[in-house]
Write a protein that holds these residues in place. Structure first.
Motif, PDB file in Angstrom:
ATOM      1  N   ILE A 130      -7.628 -12.327   3.804  1.00  0.00           N
ATOM      2  CA  ILE A 130      -9.171 -12.407   3.860  1.00  0.00           C
ATOM      3  C   ILE A 130      -9.648 -13.312   2.798  1.00  0.00           C
ATOM      4  CG2 ILE A 130     -10.837 -10.589   3.373  1.00  0.00           C
ATOM      5  CD1 ILE A 130      -9.054  -8.289   3.874  1.00  0.00           C
ATOM      6  N   ALA A 131     -10.863 -13.844   3.310  1.00  0.00           N
ATOM      7  CA  ALA A 131     -11.525 -14.972   2.470  1.00  0.00           C
ATOM      8  C   ALA A 131     -12.730 -14.525   2.395  1.00  0.00           C
ATOM      9  CB  ALA A 131     -11.090 -16.252   2.944  1.00  0.00           C
ATOM     10  N   LEU A 173     -12.418 -10.977  -4.765  1.00  0.00           N
ATOM     11  CA  LEU A 173     -12.044  -9.959  -4.141  1.00  0.00           C
ATOM     12  C   LEU A 173     -11.214  -8.983  -4.822  1.00  0.00           C
ATOM     13  CD1 LEU A 173     -11.345 -11.854  -0.682  1.00  0.00           C
ATOM     14  CD2 LEU A 173     -13.295 -10.449  -1.409  1.00  0.00           C
ATOM     15  N   PRO A 174     -11.296  -7.775  -4.722  1.00  0.00           N
ATOM     16  CA  PRO A 174     -10.232  -6.974  -5.506  1.00  0.00           C
ATOM     17  C   PRO A 174      -8.939  -6.689  -5.012  1.00  0.00           C
ATOM     18  CG  PRO A 174     -11.922  -5.630  -4.350  1.00  0.00           C
ATOM     19  CD  PRO A 174     -12.317  -6.819  -4.185  1.00  0.00           C
ATOM     20  N   ALA A 175      -7.948  -6.533  -5.713  1.00  0.00           N
ATOM     21  CA  ALA A 175      -6.578  -6.466  -5.031  1.00  0.00           C
ATOM     22  C   ALA A 175      -6.390  -4.884  -4.744  1.00  0.00           C
ATOM     23  CB  ALA A 175      -5.447  -6.721  -6.158  1.00  0.00           C
ATOM     24  N   VAL A 176      -5.782  -4.552  -3.704  1.00  0.00           N
ATOM     25  CA  VAL A 176      -5.349  -3.304  -3.347  1.00  0.00           C
ATOM     26  C   VAL A 176      -3.860  -3.003  -3.320  1.00  0.00           C
ATOM     27  CG1 VAL A 176      -5.567  -1.542  -1.448  1.00  0.00           C
ATOM     28  CG2 VAL A 176      -7.496  -2.990  -1.932  1.00  0.00           C
ATOM     29  N   ASN A 235      -0.305   2.409   2.816  1.00  0.00           N
ATOM     30  CA  ASN A 235       0.980   1.646   2.481  1.00  0.00           C
ATOM     31  C   ASN A 235       0.825   0.163   2.784  1.00  0.00           C
ATOM     32  OD1 ASN A 235       3.379   1.226   1.795  1.00  0.00           O
ATOM     33  ND2 ASN A 235       4.538   2.151   3.504  1.00  0.00           N
ATOM     34  N   PHE A 236      -0.005  -0.503   2.134  1.00  0.00           N
ATOM     35  CA  PHE A 236      -0.260  -1.778   2.197  1.00  0.00           C
ATOM     36  C   PHE A 236      -0.833  -2.367   1.064  1.00  0.00           C
ATOM     37  CE2 PHE A 236      -4.340  -0.078   3.588  1.00  0.00           C
ATOM     38  CZ  PHE A 236      -5.143  -1.238   3.243  1.00  0.00           C
ATOM     39  N   SER A 237      -0.730  -3.767   0.989  1.00  0.00           N
ATOM     40  CA  SER A 237      -1.299  -4.435  -0.338  1.00  0.00           C
ATOM     41  C   SER A 237      -2.097  -5.582   0.113  1.00  0.00           C
ATOM     42  CB  SER A 237      -0.139  -4.795  -1.206  1.00  0.00           C
ATOM     43  OG  SER A 237       0.623  -3.805  -1.769  1.00  0.00           O
ATOM     44  N   LEU A 238      -3.317  -5.742  -0.522  1.00  0.00           N
ATOM     45  CA  LEU A 238      -4.051  -7.062  -0.411  1.00  0.00           C
ATOM     46  C   LEU A 238      -3.920  -7.789  -1.867  1.00  0.00           C
ATOM     47  CD1 LEU A 238      -7.141  -5.762   1.386  1.00  0.00           C
ATOM     48  CD2 LEU A 238      -5.403  -7.180   2.196  1.00  0.00           C
ATOM     49  N   LEU A 239      -3.291  -8.616  -2.007  1.00  0.00           N
ATOM     50  CA  LEU A 239      -2.871  -9.203  -3.176  1.00  0.00           C
ATOM     51  C   LEU A 239      -3.392 -10.512  -3.426  1.00  0.00           C
ATOM     52  CD1 LEU A 239       0.893  -8.550  -3.029  1.00  0.00           C
ATOM     53  CD2 LEU A 239      -0.832  -7.220  -4.337  1.00  0.00           C
ATOM     54  N   PRO A 240      -4.052 -11.051  -4.603  1.00  0.00           N
ATOM     55  CA  PRO A 240      -4.656 -12.521  -4.821  1.00  0.00           C
ATOM     56  C   PRO A 240      -3.769 -13.404  -4.065  1.00  0.00           C
ATOM     57  CG  PRO A 240      -4.427 -11.173  -6.790  1.00  0.00           C
ATOM     58  CD  PRO A 240      -3.483 -10.444  -5.766  1.00  0.00           C
ATOM     59  N   TYR A 255     -12.524  -2.083   3.680  1.00  0.00           N
ATOM     60  CA  TYR A 255     -12.395  -3.046   2.481  1.00  0.00           C
ATOM     61  C   TYR A 255     -13.525  -4.075   2.989  1.00  0.00           C
ATOM     62  CZ  TYR A 255     -10.403  -6.425  -0.506  1.00  0.00           C
ATOM     63  OH  TYR A 255     -10.272  -7.446  -1.480  1.00  0.00           O
ATOM     64  N   ILE A 256     -13.548  -4.545   4.078  1.00  0.00           N
ATOM     65  CA  ILE A 256     -14.375  -5.636   4.546  1.00  0.00           C
ATOM     66  C   ILE A 256     -15.804  -5.390   4.620  1.00  0.00           C
ATOM     67  CG2 ILE A 256     -15.043  -7.155   6.572  1.00  0.00           C
ATOM     68  CD1 ILE A 256     -11.837  -7.186   7.224  1.00  0.00           C
ATOM     69  N   LYS A 257     -15.943  -3.938   5.114  1.00  0.00           N
ATOM     70  CA  LYS A 257     -17.546  -3.693   4.917  1.00  0.00           C
ATOM     71  C   LYS A 257     -18.044  -3.525   3.637  1.00  0.00           C
ATOM     72  CE  LYS A 257     -17.443  -0.436   8.909  1.00  0.00           C
ATOM     73  NZ  LYS A 257     -17.459   0.755   9.614  1.00  0.00           N
TER      74      LYS A 257
END
Length: 149
Positions: A7-8, A13-16, A41-46, A78-80
């Protein structure tokens, strides 16, 4: 090299991360994966290489044991939250590389959707896209879904 879904945006953008650890059991005999089945059970990492692939300044990459509609719904939420302060967010599926010759640079396949029309199926589709496909065997395809408010 491998593919990456990220996601850009033009804001940090905060990590999850999952609130707790979940099991990841891979059974090669049955070709199955059990990842605990939880929607968180997923991550959004830098993702520091965002500027190689797009004109946005910040990114987080998706670390997803396997797709589920519940996880996709959380990604949409998250995108919203990002779109409250941004004019657009991009969801990319790319083949990781930092250099392409003129003849092998990737095709960029773009689509735009309003946040109110974004569905879990859109998240699934971008997540499942193949970068190396029959569309052009010598050049990868990168996929960008631009989401607008």
């Amino acid at each position: 090299m491998s593919n990456c879904v990220f996601i850009a945006a033009n804001c940090p953008l905060p990590a999850v991360r999952p609130p707790r650890e979940y099991p990841l059991i891979i059974n090669l005999d049955t070709n199955t994966i059990d990842d605990g089945g939880a929607d968180d059970n997923f991550s959004l990492l830098p993702f520091g290489d965002v500027d190689i692939y797009c004109e946005k300044k910040y990114g987080v990459y998706l670390e997803l044991p396997q797709y589920s509609d519940g996880r996709a719904a959380r990604i949409i939420e998250y995108i919203k939250k990002i779109l409250v302060k941004e004019k657009s967010v991009e969801l990319w599926n790319v083949w990781l590389s930092d250099y392409w010759e003129f003849d092998d640079r990737p095709y960029i396949r773009r689509r735009t959707v309003h946040i109110d029309e974004l569905t879990t199926n859109d998240i699934r589709k971008i997540n499942d896209e193949e970068n190396w496909n029959n569309k052009e065997p010598n050049r990868p395809s990168f996929y960008c879904l631009m989401i607008i408010p």
